[in-house]
Design an enzyme around this catalytic site. Structure first.
Site, PDB file in Angstrom:
ATOM      1  N   ASN A  14      23.094  29.445 -15.517  1.00  0.00           N
ATOM      2  CA  ASN A  14      24.229  28.435 -14.968  1.00  0.00           C
ATOM      3  C   ASN A  14      23.801  27.457 -14.159  1.00  0.00           C
ATOM      4  OD1 ASN A  14      26.825  29.173 -16.468  1.00  0.00           O
ATOM      5  ND2 ASN A  14      26.204  30.951 -16.007  1.00  0.00           N
ATOM      6  N   HIS A 109      33.534  32.891 -14.529  1.00  0.00           N
ATOM      7  CA  HIS A 109      33.547  34.230 -14.993  1.00  0.00           C
ATOM      8  C   HIS A 109      33.466  34.272 -16.351  1.00  0.00           C
ATOM      9  CE1 HIS A 109      35.165  38.277 -14.167  1.00  0.00           C
ATOM     10  NE2 HIS A 109      35.911  38.261 -15.319  1.00  0.00           N
ATOM     11  N   GLU A 179      29.456  29.081 -21.490  1.00  0.00           N
ATOM     12  CA  GLU A 179      29.489  28.689 -19.865  1.00  0.00           C
ATOM     13  C   GLU A 179      28.724  27.718 -19.517  1.00  0.00           C
ATOM     14  OE1 GLU A 179      28.459  32.243 -17.515  1.00  0.00           O
ATOM     15  OE2 GLU A 179      28.961  33.867 -19.152  1.00  0.00           O
TER      16      GLU A 179
HETATM   17  C1  GAR Z   1      27.108  34.604 -16.124  1.00  0.00           C
HETATM   18  O1  GAR Z   1      27.479  35.185 -17.307  1.00  0.00           O
HETATM   19  C2  GAR Z   1      28.264  34.613 -15.243  1.00  0.00           C
HETATM   20  O2  GAR Z   1      29.342  34.133 -15.932  1.00  0.00           O
HETATM   21  C3  GAR Z   1      28.437  36.043 -14.647  1.00  0.00           C
HETATM   22  O3  GAR Z   1      26.910  36.298 -14.350  1.00  0.00           O
HETATM   23  C4  GAR Z   1      26.097  35.741 -15.225  1.00  0.00           C
HETATM   24  C5  GAR Z   1      25.283  35.030 -14.571  1.00  0.00           C
HETATM   25  O4  GAR Z   1      24.067  34.324 -15.321  1.00  0.00           O
HETATM   26  N1  GAR Z   1      29.033  36.011 -13.418  1.00  0.00           N
HETATM   27  C6  GAR Z   1      30.105  37.057 -13.047  1.00  0.00           C
HETATM   28  O5  GAR Z   1      29.978  37.992 -13.976  1.00  0.00           O
HETATM   29  C7  GAR Z   1      30.837  36.789 -11.828  1.00  0.00           C
HETATM   30  N2  GAR Z   1      31.983  37.868 -11.767  1.00  0.00           N
HETATM   31  P1  GAR Z   1      22.992  33.340 -14.824  1.00  0.00           P
HETATM   32  O6  GAR Z   1      22.507  33.985 -13.778  1.00  0.00           O
HETATM   33  O7  GAR Z   1      22.176  33.410 -15.967  1.00  0.00           O
HETATM   34  O8  GAR Z   1      23.867  32.204 -14.604  1.00  0.00           O
END
Ligand code: GAR
Length: 208
Positions: A14, A109, A179
């Site tokens: 992200n 989220h 996302e």
């Molecule tokens: C993402 O899917 C985000 O939505 C989730 O962690 C992942 C991080 O991925 N966040 C949560 O679960 C917060 N409650 P990334 O490190 O590749 O961005």
């Protein structure tokens, strides 16, 4: 223009999507700081490779909670941060930081809130809970961070169907694609000053 700090604990995809949106002109922001509780996170590696200031701040670096939050405060001030985007940050933001940055901290989220949130609902756990519940849709929520987990005003949501042969992993993959599009778009609403908060609701001003 947002002067952003991105907080991330893991892979950092992200964070990368936010950086991409900035370089392609779709998000009026600058990433002033990447902060992680995990010294080996992909997010910190991305910051290093891209010349973005990155710091590791955790219970290991600053075991005393008061010391932890005062270091966080001074780093945010030093880097002139006016908005914080949590992007896979698996820790609670200290209450005094939430109070300083009222309505200026968002979280992404990987499910629809308020149905699938709360303590322990992160990463793959969320997708398992969605499948176990029998829900036929899931999605992504961007919300404003308050002092309680996952209950702040909702800024943006998008949903996708749960398919009969979905696994937690396949859901995670499809949700992640959303996302990467939704978070930069939601942040751009703040960059353009289009979000006001009324109780639990956000009001979206039309584009100028
Ligand atoms: C993402 O899917 C985000 O939505 C989730 O962690 C992942 C991080 O991925 N966040 C949560 O679960 C917060 N409650 P990334 O490190 O590749 O961005």
């Amino acid at each position: 223009m947002l002067h952003l700090a991105v907080f991330a604990s893991g892979r950092g995809s992200n964070l990368e999507s936010i950086a991409r949106a900035i370089s392609s002109g779709n998000l009026d922001a600058e990433i002033a700081l990447v902060l992680s509780n995990n010294s080996t996170s992909g997010a910190l590696a991305f910051a290093r490779e891209n010349g973005i200031p990155g710091i590791h701040l955790s219970g290991k670096t600053n075991p005393d909670p008061l010391d932890f939050s005062s270091r966080m405060k001074s780093e945010l001030k030093y880097h002139d941060v006016d908005f914080i985007a949590l992007a896979g940050y698996m820790k609670k933001v200290p209450p005094d930081i939430v109070n300083i940055y009222t309505n200026r901290i968002t979280n992404i989220h990987p499910a629809l809130l308020p149905a699938f949130g709360g303590k322990g609902m992160y990463g793959i756990n969320v997708h398992k809970a969605v499948l176990e519940s029998g829900a036929r849709i899931t999605g992504v929520t961007v919300h404003i961070v308050t002092n309680d987990y996952d209950v702040g005003p909702i800024v943006a949501q998008e949903c996708i169907p749960v398919l009969d042969d979905d696994t937690p992993e396949s859901l995670a993959e499809r949700v992640l694609e959303i996302e990467h599009r939704l978070y930069p778009a939601a942040l751009q609403l703040f960059a353009r000053d289009r979000i006001t908060v009324n109780g639990l609701r956000t009001i979206h001003q039309p584009p100028a």
